[in-house]
Design an enzyme around this catalytic site. Structure first.
Site, PDB file in Angstrom:
ATOM      1  N   SER A 222       0.841  -1.192   0.000  1.00 21.87           N
ATOM      2  CA  SER A 222       0.000   0.000   0.000  1.00 21.87           C
ATOM      3  C   SER A 222       0.878   1.245   0.000  1.00 21.87           C
ATOM      4  O   SER A 222       1.949   1.238   0.609  1.00 21.87           O
ATOM      5  CB  SER A 222      -0.877  -0.013   1.241  1.00 21.87           C
ATOM      6  OG  SER A 222      -1.408   1.272   1.459  1.00 21.87           O
ATOM      7  N   TYR A 235      -1.718   0.403  10.129  1.00 24.37           N
ATOM      8  CA  TYR A 235      -1.741  -0.295   8.844  1.00 24.37           C
ATOM      9  C   TYR A 235      -0.477   0.039   8.039  1.00 24.37           C
ATOM     10  O   TYR A 235       0.214  -0.844   7.535  1.00 24.37           O
ATOM     11  CB  TYR A 235      -2.998   0.139   8.083  1.00 24.37           C
ATOM     12  CG  TYR A 235      -3.159  -0.449   6.708  1.00 24.37           C
ATOM     13  CD1 TYR A 235      -3.474  -1.790   6.543  1.00 24.37           C
ATOM     14  CD2 TYR A 235      -3.019   0.348   5.568  1.00 24.37           C
ATOM     15  CE1 TYR A 235      -3.643  -2.318   5.274  1.00 24.37           C
ATOM     16  CE2 TYR A 235      -3.186  -0.180   4.302  1.00 24.37           C
ATOM     17  CZ  TYR A 235      -3.495  -1.508   4.152  1.00 24.37           C
ATOM     18  OH  TYR A 235      -3.663  -2.037   2.898  1.00 24.37           O
TER      19      TYR A 235
END
Ligand SMILES: *[C@@H]1O[C@H](CO)[C@@H](O)[C@H](O)[C@H]1NC(C)=O
Ligand SMILES: *[C@@H]1O[C@H](CO)[C@@H](O)[C@H](O)[C@H]1NC(C)=O
Length: 414
Positions: A222, A235
């Site tokens: 990501s 995250y």
């Protein structure tokens, strides 16, 4: 005069293709967004001026011809490798990218091993319904080493003497969002457990097969593992750890002939991202488990705003997953797959801003684009001597700025 203008534009056109092509190779991402185009043109004009200044015309033309020739031999896309006889193992096929990738690869003729958390879930049912009999569904929670081991045994048994060509590390999760101080430890650990340790365990388990096949490893990471998105620290940190792990592995696997790619998608509707119930549950859990003092200092309305902002952001995410699926296919089948793929609208722009512009701009960009908070923490709001606090803040801010300058210095050295 006219003649001169025409040849100038032809010259600039050719130069743009050359310099842009070189930039694209160096930066290893797809140039598509406007700012990249501007950078491309800027670089072209710069190179052109430099050539004009320091080279005699004949030499400049010679260099132009040679680079043209090099560029076109180098830039013509090589045909993809044949699919026939290739088997691929994909994690996290319950929904999102995994579900779509399993379906696409199966339709292309791959032998697909798709892992799901739940064999009776919607995703598994869908895949069973639409895919060919080559597809094998396996129940795996990647945080459970014995389940990973079992999947390896099942895959080996089914493959027999055949090779495993690819591993697609797709399984991942975002437990919850929020400021670093307000997130529960279970959020940090949960992300690490799945995105980092889970992926590590799967990758290590399948490496002997992949080395034998001189195959491919494709990992979905990501952009939040590269840039500090507000509220996504837990995250993002797990994805940052994953990025470094995979990059190191890439060097180590070169002698074995295993090619390793990482994919960084922009915001897509996948997994839990648009599951309102899930986020409500996480939010309640967070509120219940926060120390009362913290809850008082920040105020529940502050946490509520974060949740709502994230929710509206997730609603706007892309539904068409194909930009990401296309890059997965390319990473599996291109003779020279890219090291990093930036997939999806806006992600190249973000890469450009966060990698090449000063922190003063990129910080503002991240805060404006992502969660644009309006509610201040409660304590900062109701303080009567507000001017005093502001003064303190501005002193702190200046100190931070000088730190930032140091940072950008090291960044440019990198
Ligand atoms: C899996 O993908 C298909 C389309 O490719 C979609 O219709 C289906 O809803 C997806 N299933 C889940 C659980 O995401
Ligand atoms: C996966 O993790 C378990 C538990 O930590 C460990 O025993 C096992 O060796 C790991 N597998 C591989 C291939 O590293």
């Amino acid at each position: 005069m006219e003649d001169c203008a025409v040849s100038f534009w032809i010259y600039i056109g050719v130069m743009s293709i050359l310099v842009g092509g070189a930039m694209k190779k160096f930066l290893a991402f797809h140039i598509g967004a406007m700012p990249s185009m501007m950078a491309w043109l800027g670089a072209t004009l710069l190179v052109e001026r430099l050539c004009a200044l320091c080279m005699p015309a004949v030499l400049a033309r010679l260099i132009l011809c040679v680079s043209c020739w090099l560029y076109f031999t180098w830039a013509t896309p090589k045909p993809l490798l044949p699919v026939e006889g290739k088997a691929v193992f994909i994690t996290g096929c319950d929904s999102g990218f995994g579900n779509a990738t399993a379906k696409r690869l199966d339709a292309m003729g791959f032998e697909v091993f798709a892992t799901v958390l739940n064999l009776e879930g919607e995703g598994a049912k869908h895949l069973r319904r639409v895919c060919s009999s080559r597809l094998t569904l396996l129940q795996v929670d990647i945080t459970q080493p014995q389940q990973v081991q079992q999947a390896l045994l099942d895959t080996k048994a089914k493959l027999g003497m055949r090779d495993l060509w690819g591993l697609v590390n797709n399984a991942g999760l975002c437990v919850n969002i929020g400021d670093v101080e307000l997130c529960l430890m279970s959020n940090y650990r949960g992300c690490m457990e799945v995105n980092y340790f889970g992926t590590l365990n799967v990758t290590r388990a399948f490496l002997p097969l992949l080395r034998q096949a001189k195959g491919r490893i494709v990992t979905i990471s990501s952009p939040s593992g590269e840039n500090p998105f507000p509220c996504l620290a837990a995250y993002g940190a797990s994805k940052a750890a994953l990025n470094l792990l995979i990059s190191t592995l890439r060097h180590e696997l070169k002698p074995w002939g295993v090619k390793v790619s990482t994919i960084l998608p922009s915001a897509f509707k996948t997994g839990q991202s648009s599951n309102t119930e899930y986020w409500e549950k996480q939010y309640k859990n967070q509120i219940q488990n926060l120390p009362t003092s913290l809850l008082e200092e920040y105020g529940e309305e502050y946490l509520l705003e974060t949740k709502e902002l994230f929710h509206s952001y997730a609603k706007k995410a892309n539904e068409d997953l194909s930009p990401v699926i296309n890059t997965i296919v390319d990473a599996l089948l291109s003779p020279q797959p890219q090291v990093r793929y930036y997939a999806g609208p806006g992600v190249t722009l973000m890469y450009f801003i966060c990698s090449y512009l000063p922190f003063s701009i990129s910080d503002r960009f991240l805060q404006k684009v992502f969660v644009q908070k309006k509610v201040m923490p409660r304590v900062l709001r109701k303080q009567p001597g507000l001017s005093l606090i502001n003064n303190n803040n501005s002193i702190k801010e200046n100190m931070n700025n000088s730190n930032n300058n140091n940072d950008s210095f090291t960044k440019s050295i990198d």
